[in-house]
Scaffold this active site. Sequence first.
Site, mmCIF file in Angstrom:
data_model
loop_
_atom_site.group_PDB
_atom_site.id
_atom_site.type_symbol
_atom_site.label_atom_id
_atom_site.label_comp_id
_atom_site.label_asym_id
_atom_site.label_seq_id
_atom_site.Cartn_x
_atom_site.Cartn_y
_atom_site.Cartn_z
ATOM 1 N N SER A 166 1.427 14.029 -5.282
ATOM 2 C CA SER A 166 1.759 12.841 -4.129
ATOM 3 C C SER A 166 2.955 12.343 -4.014
ATOM 4 O O SER A 166 3.442 11.727 -2.893
ATOM 5 C CB SER A 166 0.726 11.836 -4.520
ATOM 6 O OG SER A 166 1.056 11.217 -5.644
ATOM 7 N N HIS A 212 -5.257 14.731 -1.884
ATOM 8 C CA HIS A 212 -4.380 14.607 -0.826
ATOM 9 C C HIS A 212 -4.420 15.989 0.183
ATOM 10 O O HIS A 212 -3.408 16.189 0.643
ATOM 11 C CB HIS A 212 -2.936 14.525 -1.175
ATOM 12 C CG HIS A 212 -2.390 13.126 -1.702
ATOM 13 N ND1 HIS A 212 -2.241 11.950 -0.872
ATOM 14 C CD2 HIS A 212 -2.556 12.309 -2.892
ATOM 15 C CE1 HIS A 212 -2.172 10.862 -1.662
ATOM 16 N NE2 HIS A 212 -2.384 11.123 -2.841
ATOM 17 N N LYS A 246 -9.227 8.709 0.924
ATOM 18 C CA LYS A 246 -7.968 8.794 1.685
ATOM 19 C C LYS A 246 -8.283 9.310 3.228
ATOM 20 O O LYS A 246 -8.610 8.685 3.988
ATOM 21 C CB LYS A 246 -7.215 9.983 0.855
ATOM 22 C CG LYS A 246 -6.641 9.339 -0.449
ATOM 23 C CD LYS A 246 -5.484 10.075 -1.208
ATOM 24 C CE LYS A 246 -5.074 9.422 -2.197
ATOM 25 N NZ LYS A 246 -5.561 9.654 -3.618
HETATM 26 C C1 LIG Z 1 -5.992 9.106 -4.836
HETATM 27 C C2 LIG Z 1 -6.307 10.282 -5.939
HETATM 28 C C3 LIG Z 1 -7.258 9.964 -6.960
HETATM 29 C C4 LIG Z 1 -8.000 8.769 -6.871
HETATM 30 O O1 LIG Z 1 -8.892 8.834 -5.848
HETATM 31 P P1 LIG Z 1 -9.953 7.380 -5.839
HETATM 32 O O2 LIG Z 1 -11.018 7.932 -4.974
HETATM 33 O O3 LIG Z 1 -9.037 6.477 -4.887
HETATM 34 O O4 LIG Z 1 -10.199 6.949 -7.110
HETATM 35 C C5 LIG Z 1 -7.327 10.924 -7.837
HETATM 36 N N1 LIG Z 1 -6.694 12.060 -7.849
HETATM 37 C C6 LIG Z 1 -5.593 12.384 -6.822
HETATM 38 C C7 LIG Z 1 -4.497 13.480 -7.029
HETATM 39 C C8 LIG Z 1 -5.392 11.353 -6.071
HETATM 40 O O5 LIG Z 1 -4.396 11.448 -5.234
#
Ligand SMILES: *Cc1c(COP(=O)(O)O)cnc(C)c1O
Length: 395
Positions: free
Chosen positions: A183, A211, A242
């Site tokens: 990210s 992502h 997301k």
């Molecule tokens: C955002 C993210 C998470 C966490 O996701 P949530 O559903 O908000 O707990 C886990 N792994 C990665 C790579 C992320 O970018």
Amino acid sequence: MTFDAARAIFADELDATRSAGTYKRERVLDSAQGTTVTVGDRSLLNFCSNNYLGLSNHPAMIEAAKSALDERGYGLSSVRFICGTQDIHRELEGAIAAFLGADDAILFGSCFDANGGIFEAILSESDAILTDELNHASIIDGVRLTKARRLRYRHGDLDSLAGTLSDSRDARIKLIVTDGVFSMDGDYAPLEGICALAKLHGALVMVDDSHASGFVGPTGRGTPERSRVPGEVDIVSSTFGKALGGASGGFVAAHQEIVDLLRQRARPYLFSNSVPPPVVAASLKAIELVSESTELRDRLMTNAERFRGAMSLAGFTIAAGDHPIVPIMLGDAALAARFADLLLDEGVYVMGFSYPVVPKGAARIRVQLSSGHTPAEIDQAVTAFETVARKLRVL
Ligand SMILES: *Cc1c(COP(=O)(O)O)cnc(C)c1O
């Protein structure tokens, strides 16, 4: 120790965070999530959300959530295995599995929970986990909960991964785990090479596609599709927080035996509440929307290309790539913070990141595109970047 005595300890820690410049202040939105948001009395162009496909406030998502609220209620007051499983939970798990071409899938309250539960549930002290050094915090924490051996390899480095595979050749199960997209840079895991090494050394592969799910790859099926190795990735974890709606919920899609084992053993699944019906129904709608058309992901990619092209032309240093995460490299931490503040004055909301979130000297502003941005909004953001860069004599 009483709280009065402990107070000084906590206050010192907070002060240390403030003097390190890493104290996080939250901006309060007075509007729904979108490409424009209201903060106080100001309308800002938003370029820092994970709302890649504009589904966070999409009419079809809201409609699906509302109907479920009427038909299946607000909450379940139960974990899945007691009385927290509705028809729509199983329907969603089936839809995820079909979308990703997996045997089955299992829902979690979040992807953090999915990653927190999976390793302990399927691995033991005879096994080894090979993990990219820049993997997400939830993977790091999940790995900590297992007795399996942990071997970190250098970020995206296949030689380093090969070394750790050799070092763990006596392990029973070897599991390579990587973020599909990282990210901070918007860079991709080298999945083709990873899967080739896995085959060579007899290892399993797990990808966290948080992502990527819904928009990376020609039909949005994520990084395995983009790298043309969909059948070679054994486990995918991802989020509904997301691109796929932005509310909450996570999942693991995998071989049947792995999903079955998680349903029996994964602690965040067994001991945490069922995902609420409105979120489940809207998540089903999100999978339906990205399954029936590539329009949203196509527009997102066109937007990312437009922004990347214009920023490069303007002379900014951006890491090469095609992901809608676009890091604008500034180097100096204070400069990145100042730059983000001045962009806010220009009506553009973005985040500056510096050490320890990114390496020292690699401070940047991270821009995230959405399919909802109009070409005019993207151009406006580029103009704002140029204005601030001139003020700060960066270009
Ligand atoms: C955002 C993210 C998470 C966490 O996701 P949530 O559903 O908000 O707990 C886990 N792994 C990665 C790579 C992320 O970018």
